[in-house]
Write an enzyme that holds these catalytic residues in place. Structure first.
Site, mmCIF file in Angstrom:
data_model
loop_
_atom_site.group_PDB
_atom_site.id
_atom_site.type_symbol
_atom_site.label_atom_id
_atom_site.label_comp_id
_atom_site.label_asym_id
_atom_site.label_seq_id
_atom_site.Cartn_x
_atom_site.Cartn_y
_atom_site.Cartn_z
ATOM 1 N N HIS A 21 0.239 -1.094 -0.431
ATOM 2 C CA HIS A 21 0.109 0.087 -0.252
ATOM 3 C C HIS A 21 1.032 0.844 0.498
ATOM 4 O O HIS A 21 0.427 2.377 -0.450
ATOM 5 C CB HIS A 21 -0.875 0.093 1.014
ATOM 6 N N ASP B 29 -10.061 -3.664 0.802
ATOM 7 C CA ASP B 29 -9.474 -4.014 2.257
ATOM 8 C C ASP B 29 -8.837 -3.021 2.799
ATOM 9 O O ASP B 29 -8.642 -2.935 3.849
ATOM 10 C CB ASP B 29 -8.340 -4.512 2.409
ATOM 11 N N GLU C 113 -15.552 0.926 -5.221
ATOM 12 C CA GLU C 113 -15.150 -1.058 -5.373
ATOM 13 C C GLU C 113 -16.180 -1.417 -5.701
ATOM 14 O O GLU C 113 -17.702 -1.155 -5.318
ATOM 15 C CB GLU C 113 -15.125 -1.433 -3.494
ATOM 16 N N ASP D 11 -18.694 -0.154 -9.890
ATOM 17 C CA ASP D 11 -17.555 -0.361 -11.264
ATOM 18 C C ASP D 11 -17.426 1.010 -11.362
ATOM 19 O O ASP D 11 -17.597 1.951 -12.020
ATOM 20 C CB ASP D 11 -18.520 -1.213 -12.413
ATOM 21 N N GLY D 12 -16.012 0.013 -11.750
ATOM 22 C CA GLY D 12 -14.994 2.049 -11.458
ATOM 23 C C GLY D 12 -14.933 2.072 -13.015
ATOM 24 O O GLY D 12 -14.642 3.360 -13.203
ATOM 25 N N ASP E 165 -6.587 -0.072 -7.552
ATOM 26 C CA ASP E 165 -6.059 -1.160 -6.684
ATOM 27 C C ASP E 165 -6.422 -1.795 -6.646
ATOM 28 O O ASP E 165 -7.551 -2.449 -6.065
ATOM 29 C CB ASP E 165 -5.788 -0.368 -4.919
ATOM 30 N N ASP F 280 -4.824 -9.242 -10.508
ATOM 31 C CA ASP F 280 -4.290 -8.896 -11.402
ATOM 32 C C ASP F 280 -4.119 -8.584 -12.826
ATOM 33 O O ASP F 280 -5.354 -8.876 -12.642
ATOM 34 C CB ASP F 280 -2.726 -10.005 -11.147
#
Length: 279
Positions: free
Chosen positions: A60, A84, A104, A141-142, A158, A161
């Site tokens: 982070h 998180d 998120e 949804d970003g 963030d 993968d």
């Protein structure tokens, strides 16, 4: 008992675990929490390690602070992902930030993080209740959010993968939306996977970003729990030099892993990767 995350070509990262604390399925993914023997609690999504509580700062801090310190006045920040709570926590360390918006997609990840992970110091719970003055939480949804919203000094992605469901976040179309959402000057950062094991994905993302942003930088940092070194990509809008950070602001942060002394070292990629990233 062990938890093992397998990467390409048979490479694995393993933790000895005492017990599984939680397992569930959201609309989007499998969520697991383990108590490890030496690294606190481990959060995994679809079998992929997101963090271990004793060492999560290595990720982070290296994701957030280089870009925040390279921007002269990061007042408005967008975080995509980061359920998180670690990324938004680090963003709010910067007193210049007046508004931080976190988008998120998976609310259940946040709920699990609040109940079992607790690295955010109560921040996520306050955001869920709308009680945080400087930070706002949006469940959504970003990719869609960034199409309709702009005016950000810093955008931080963030995500999981750059393979599978998160692949859209590494597309040229998404980078174009992010560029439009940034102020001038503005700065964008995303995690980009293992330098050694996701090299092709890193290069593809770098090339896509280079077609959109005014300048693009690649850097890496050793992250506890991941197949390190871990790569990050930065896109610049306008006239900013990512290699130069505000040293006075940096000294005030007193971080555990990242500091001005190691800022220059984060650009040291293996030779073959540097060759692949050349224009």
């Amino acid at each position: 008992m062990e938890f093992i995350e397998w990467y390409p070509r048979g490479y694995g990262v393993a933790f000895k675990v005492k017990e599984k604390i939680f397992e569930g399925h959201s609309k989007f993914q499998k969520i697991e929490v383990y108590e490890t023997e030496g690294f606190g609690r481990l959060l995994a999504l679809d079998g992929t390690v997101q963090l271990v509580t004793e060492g999560e700062e290595s990720y982070h801090e290296s994701l957030v602070h280089p870009v925040m310190l390279a921007h002269p006045n990061p007042r408005r920040v967008l975080v995509i992902g980061g359920g998180d709570g670690g990324t938004i926590r680090e963003v709010l360390r910067h007193e210049e930030v007046e508004e931080a918006i976190m988008v998120e997609i998976d609310e259940e990840v946040i709920e699990v993080a609040i109940k079992f992970i607790g690295i955010d110091g109560g921040l996520l719970d306050k955001m869920m209740k709308g009680e945080c003055k400087r930070a706002k939480l949006i469940i959504g949804d970003g990719v869609e959010f960034i199409k309709e919203n702009s005016g950000f000094d810093v955008v931080i992605v963030d995500s999981t993968d750059p393979v599978g469901p998160a692949k859209m976040l590494f597309s040229r179309e998404f980078y174009e939306r992010a560029y439009e959402a940034l102020n001038d000057p503005g700065i964008y950062v995303t995690q980009a996977g293992s330098v050694y094991l996701f090299t092709d994905e890193l290069v593809t993302a770098y090339e896509n970003m280079s077609r959109v942003f005014d300048k693009v930088y690649a850097y890496s940092f050793p992250v506890i729990g991941y197949a390190s070194p871990w790569a990050f990509l930065v896109g610049i809008k306008g006239d900013l030099d990512f290699r130069k950070i505000d040293l006075e602001r940096a000294k005030k942060l007193n971080l555990k892993y990242y500091d001005p002394e190691n800022h220059e070292t984060i650009f040291q990629m293996p030779r073959y990767v540097r060759e692949m990233l050349k224009p």
